[in-house]
Design a protein around this motif. Structure first.
Motif, PDB file in Angstrom:
ATOM      1  N   GLY A 170       0.788  -1.328   0.008  1.00 62.58           N
ATOM      2  CA  GLY A 170      -0.088  -0.049  -0.030  1.00 62.58           C
ATOM      3  C   GLY A 170       0.868   1.276  -0.135  1.00 62.58           C
ATOM      4  O   GLY A 170       1.791   1.376   0.758  1.00 62.58           O
ATOM      5  N   GLY A 171       0.446   2.348  -1.019  1.00 64.19           N
ATOM      6  CA  GLY A 171       1.101   3.461  -0.834  1.00 64.19           C
ATOM      7  C   GLY A 171       2.204   3.798  -2.070  1.00 64.19           C
ATOM      8  O   GLY A 171       2.647   4.701  -2.404  1.00 64.19           O
ATOM      9  N   ILE A 172       2.545   2.718  -2.665  1.00 64.13           N
ATOM     10  CA  ILE A 172       3.583   2.568  -3.762  1.00 64.13           C
ATOM     11  C   ILE A 172       2.818   3.322  -5.035  1.00 64.13           C
ATOM     12  O   ILE A 172       1.576   3.062  -5.304  1.00 64.13           O
ATOM     13  CB  ILE A 172       3.855   1.158  -4.187  1.00 64.13           C
ATOM     14  N   PRO A 173       3.271   4.400  -5.491  1.00 62.93           N
ATOM     15  CA  PRO A 173       2.866   5.095  -6.693  1.00 62.93           C
ATOM     16  C   PRO A 173       2.620   4.275  -7.984  1.00 62.93           C
ATOM     17  O   PRO A 173       3.680   3.556  -8.336  1.00 62.93           O
ATOM     18  CB  PRO A 173       3.706   6.496  -6.731  1.00 62.93           C
ATOM     19  N   THR A 174       1.829   4.672  -8.724  1.00 58.98           N
ATOM     20  CA  THR A 174       1.829   4.253 -10.234  1.00 58.98           C
ATOM     21  C   THR A 174       2.214   5.347 -11.118  1.00 58.98           C
ATOM     22  O   THR A 174       2.061   6.610 -10.855  1.00 58.98           O
ATOM     23  CB  THR A 174       0.273   3.595 -10.545  1.00 58.98           C
ATOM     24  N   GLN A 175       2.241   5.019 -12.341  1.00 58.81           N
ATOM     25  CA  GLN A 175       2.766   6.116 -13.287  1.00 58.81           C
ATOM     26  C   GLN A 175       1.572   6.869 -13.724  1.00 58.81           C
ATOM     27  O   GLN A 175       1.811   8.124 -14.389  1.00 58.81           O
ATOM     28  CB  GLN A 175       3.439   5.233 -14.496  1.00 58.81           C
ATOM     29  N   ASP A 176       0.456   6.581 -13.501  1.00 57.42           N
ATOM     30  CA  ASP A 176      -0.711   7.429 -13.956  1.00 57.42           C
ATOM     31  C   ASP A 176      -1.197   8.168 -12.647  1.00 57.42           C
ATOM     32  O   ASP A 176      -2.310   8.691 -12.655  1.00 57.42           O
ATOM     33  CB  ASP A 176      -1.734   6.536 -14.459  1.00 57.42           C
ATOM     34  N   GLY A 177      -0.496   8.247 -11.425  1.00 55.49           N
ATOM     35  CA  GLY A 177      -0.664   9.336 -10.480  1.00 55.49           C
ATOM     36  C   GLY A 177      -1.617   8.625  -9.336  1.00 55.49           C
ATOM     37  O   GLY A 177      -2.268   9.536  -8.709  1.00 55.49           O
ATOM     38  N   ARG A 178      -1.713   7.246  -9.528  1.00 56.10           N
ATOM     39  CA  ARG A 178      -2.358   6.954  -8.533  1.00 56.10           C
ATOM     40  C   ARG A 178      -1.520   6.083  -7.202  1.00 56.10           C
ATOM     41  O   ARG A 178      -0.209   6.229  -7.485  1.00 56.10           O
ATOM     42  CB  ARG A 178      -3.591   5.735  -8.855  1.00 56.10           C
ATOM     43  N   ARG A 179      -1.847   5.278  -6.295  1.00 46.01           N
ATOM     44  CA  ARG A 179      -1.190   4.785  -5.255  1.00 46.01           C
ATOM     45  C   ARG A 179      -2.043   3.579  -5.066  1.00 46.01           C
ATOM     46  O   ARG A 179      -3.176   3.376  -4.878  1.00 46.01           O
ATOM     47  CB  ARG A 179      -0.955   5.484  -4.100  1.00 46.01           C
ATOM     48  N   ILE A 180      -1.271   2.471  -4.621  1.00 46.74           N
ATOM     49  CA  ILE A 180      -1.755   0.980  -4.546  1.00 46.74           C
ATOM     50  C   ILE A 180      -2.447   1.196  -2.883  1.00 46.74           C
ATOM     51  O   ILE A 180      -1.916   1.950  -2.097  1.00 46.74           O
ATOM     52  CB  ILE A 180      -0.610   0.026  -4.143  1.00 46.74           C
ATOM     53  N   ARG A 181      -3.524   0.775  -2.790  1.00 50.84           N
ATOM     54  CA  ARG A 181      -4.460   0.702  -1.618  1.00 50.84           C
ATOM     55  C   ARG A 181      -3.824  -0.205  -0.362  1.00 50.84           C
ATOM     56  O   ARG A 181      -3.320  -1.185  -0.520  1.00 50.84           O
ATOM     57  CB  ARG A 181      -5.840   0.206  -1.735  1.00 50.84           C
ATOM     58  N   PRO A 182      -3.746   0.620   0.976  1.00 49.27           N
ATOM     59  CA  PRO A 182      -3.226  -0.068   1.802  1.00 49.27           C
ATOM     60  C   PRO A 182      -3.927  -1.349   2.428  1.00 49.27           C
ATOM     61  O   PRO A 182      -5.158  -1.376   2.222  1.00 49.27           O
ATOM     62  CB  PRO A 182      -3.063   0.550   3.121  1.00 49.27           C
ATOM     63  N   GLY A 183      -3.447  -2.431   2.854  1.00 51.55           N
ATOM     64  CA  GLY A 183      -4.093  -3.710   3.422  1.00 51.55           C
ATOM     65  C   GLY A 183      -4.635  -4.594   2.189  1.00 51.55           C
ATOM     66  O   GLY A 183      -5.446  -5.489   2.644  1.00 51.55           O
ATOM     67  N   MET A 184      -4.350  -4.445   1.063  1.00 53.05           N
ATOM     68  CA  MET A 184      -4.818  -5.359  -0.040  1.00 53.05           C
ATOM     69  C   MET A 184      -3.741  -6.179  -0.427  1.00 53.05           C
ATOM     70  O   MET A 184      -4.306  -7.233  -1.217  1.00 53.05           O
ATOM     71  CB  MET A 184      -5.485  -4.322  -1.176  1.00 53.05           C
ATOM     72  N   LEU A 185      -2.746  -5.687  -0.578  1.00 50.21           N
ATOM     73  CA  LEU A 185      -1.660  -6.441  -1.320  1.00 50.21           C
ATOM     74  C   LEU A 185      -0.344  -6.686  -0.495  1.00 50.21           C
ATOM     75  O   LEU A 185       0.222  -5.621  -0.196  1.00 50.21           O
ATOM     76  CB  LEU A 185      -1.327  -5.977  -2.619  1.00 50.21           C
ATOM     77  N   LEU A 186      -0.311  -7.739   0.215  1.00 48.56           N
ATOM     78  CA  LEU A 186       1.016  -7.902   1.174  1.00 48.56           C
ATOM     79  C   LEU A 186       1.913  -9.113   0.509  1.00 48.56           C
ATOM     80  O   LEU A 186       1.273 -10.165  -0.139  1.00 48.56           O
ATOM     81  CB  LEU A 186       0.692  -8.204   2.522  1.00 48.56           C
ATOM     82  N   ARG A 187       3.066  -9.077   0.777  1.00 49.02           N
ATOM     83  CA  ARG A 187       4.094 -10.024   0.511  1.00 49.02           C
ATOM     84  C   ARG A 187       5.119 -10.411   1.630  1.00 49.02           C
ATOM     85  O   ARG A 187       5.204  -9.618   2.835  1.00 49.02           O
ATOM     86  CB  ARG A 187       5.181  -9.791  -0.673  1.00 49.02           C
ATOM     87  N   SER A 188       5.257 -11.789   1.823  1.00 42.78           N
ATOM     88  CA  SER A 188       6.064 -12.249   2.809  1.00 42.78           C
ATOM     89  C   SER A 188       6.765 -13.355   2.781  1.00 42.78           C
ATOM     90  O   SER A 188       6.814 -14.328   1.627  1.00 42.78           O
ATOM     91  CB  SER A 188       5.162 -12.337   4.254  1.00 42.78           C
ATOM     92  N   ALA A 189       7.571 -13.915   3.746  1.00 37.82           N
ATOM     93  CA  ALA A 189       8.012 -15.175   3.841  1.00 37.82           C
ATOM     94  C   ALA A 189       7.107 -15.996   4.332  1.00 37.82           C
ATOM     95  O   ALA A 189       5.838 -15.411   4.661  1.00 37.82           O
ATOM     96  CB  ALA A 189       9.387 -15.177   4.913  1.00 37.82           C
ATOM     97  N   ASN A 190       7.093 -17.398   4.892  1.00 34.66           N
ATOM     98  CA  ASN A 190       5.970 -18.084   5.205  1.00 34.66           C
ATOM     99  C   ASN A 190       5.643 -17.950   6.444  1.00 34.66           C
ATOM    100  O   ASN A 190       6.264 -16.985   7.420  1.00 34.66           O
ATOM    101  CB  ASN A 190       6.422 -19.491   5.163  1.00 34.66           C
ATOM    102  N   LEU A 191       4.258 -18.410   6.663  1.00 36.00           N
ATOM    103  CA  LEU A 191       3.333 -18.207   8.202  1.00 36.00           C
ATOM    104  C   LEU A 191       3.748 -19.140   9.154  1.00 36.00           C
ATOM    105  O   LEU A 191       3.058 -19.255   9.897  1.00 36.00           O
ATOM    106  CB  LEU A 191       2.221 -17.888   7.893  1.00 36.00           C
ATOM    107  N   HIS A 192       4.771 -20.127   8.952  1.00 33.32           N
ATOM    108  CA  HIS A 192       5.033 -21.144   9.816  1.00 33.32           C
ATOM    109  C   HIS A 192       5.230 -20.759  11.207  1.00 33.32           C
ATOM    110  O   HIS A 192       4.736 -21.483  12.260  1.00 33.32           O
ATOM    111  CB  HIS A 192       6.225 -21.809   9.519  1.00 33.32           C
ATOM    112  N   LYS A 193       5.841 -19.488  11.529  1.00 34.07           N
ATOM    113  CA  LYS A 193       5.868 -19.169  13.182  1.00 34.07           C
ATOM    114  C   LYS A 193       5.294 -17.997  13.302  1.00 34.07           C
ATOM    115  O   LYS A 193       5.516 -17.049  14.244  1.00 34.07           O
ATOM    116  CB  LYS A 193       7.562 -18.980  13.298  1.00 34.07           C
ATOM    117  N   ALA A 194       4.309 -17.584  12.693  1.00 32.35           N
ATOM    118  CA  ALA A 194       3.432 -16.348  12.828  1.00 32.35           C
ATOM    119  C   ALA A 194       2.770 -16.445  14.185  1.00 32.35           C
ATOM    120  O   ALA A 194       2.103 -17.519  14.699  1.00 32.35           O
ATOM    121  CB  ALA A 194       2.144 -16.352  11.924  1.00 32.35           C
TER     122      ALA A 194
END
Length: 284
Positions: free
Chosen positions: A45-69
């Motif tokens: 969330g917050g990453i800008p696009t080339q057309d003047g918009r930004r990615i919505r927060p909480g919608m797209l997340l990346r991580s390592a595995n959730l084994h020890k979450a």
């Protein structure tokens, strides 16, 4: 030693040195969440696009595995809006370290590689020839039918499933990094920023890990004597190898259009769903 191998070694050594001394110039592109038991987890969330918009927060997340979450980690992700978890690991990797999930989440195991096909062949090659680098995996993620099917299925869920989506592999670097690159490209993010987001992983990766070596031996059923750090470093050559493999289609967007099968309507829907006007998005 071939020139390309020497170039990658220089990149890996440079990244390791910067990580060890804490002076790496890794830009913060996607927002680190700093959870207790989940490594390399970032909200795009917050990453800008080339057309003047930004990615919505909480919608797209990346991580390592959730084994020890930790329980608190899962609660935080739930509050952010995560409802879908895409697991890009192989069946054996998932079996070795099963994700911790909340009951209401949709779990989507969609492997990029198969133990008996591309991944196994590449990793066994590393045992026989430590000079073979992870870089060789990246073009496979554009060329193999299984990988293309994986991306097609992932985008199908991104288009149709409600709620935020988190995707991961084991370390959150290679397979996760490629899907992140494709998602960012689909939303109109500049390629230079896509590469910076990939390299941000170096903020979170250890520069030595004997534990990872033992995990590789368990996965492969053979002794591993290669340089474990090639698995832990997000070298520029790696992501550029993937981007280069998409050049025949006109680049990342062309690959999404011609191989993954996204239509103009799909791109429009993705941008409508996952981006917003700059003034209403957090300023990273």
């Amino acid at each position: 030693m071939h020139g390309n191998e020497a170039r990658i070694i220089r990149q890996i050594n440079h990244v390791e040195s910067e990580n060890e001394h804490g002076d790496g110039d890794w830009k913060i592109v996607s927002k680190p969440l700093g959870l207790e038991g989940v490594g390399n987890i970032r909200d795009m969330g917050g990453i800008p696009t080339q057309d003047g918009r930004r990615i919505r927060p909480g919608m797209l997340l990346r991580s390592a595995n959730l084994h020890k979450a930790a329980d608190a980690d899962l609660a935080t992700l739930d509050r952010l809006g995560v409802r879908n978890v895409i697991d890009l690991r192989t069946h054996q990797e998932r079996h070795m370290e099963e994700d911790r999930l909340l009951p209401g989440w949709r779990y989507l195991p969609i492997p990029v590689f198969d133990e008996g096909a591309e991944l196994g062949k590449q990793l066994r090659g590393l045992i026989a020839d430590p000079g073979m680098f992870i870089e060789s995996l990246y073009p496979q993620m554009a060329a193999s039918s299984m990988a293309v099917d994986c991306w097609r299925e992932c985008f199908g869920h991104l288009l149709d499933d409600d709620g935020g989506t988190l995707w991961h592999c084991t370390q959150g670097k290679d397979r996760t990094g490629v899907l992140a690159a494709l998602v960012l490209a689909s939303l109109g993010v500049d390629e230079a920023l896509i590469v910076d987001d990939y390299l941000e992983t170096n903020r979170f990766m250890p520069h030595v890990s004997s534990k990872l070596g033992r995990k590789l031996e368990a996965l492969l059923g053979a002794r591993f004597d290669g340089d474990v750090n090639q698995f832990l470093t997000a070298a520029p050559a790696y992501i550029h190898a993937f981007i280069g493999a998409t050049a025949r289609y006109g680049g990342l967007v062309g690959f999404l259009r011609m191989k993954v099968g996204l239509t103009a309507a799909d791109f429009a829907r993705l941008r409508e769903r996952y981006t917003c006007e700059d003034r209403s998005a957090p300023q990273g």
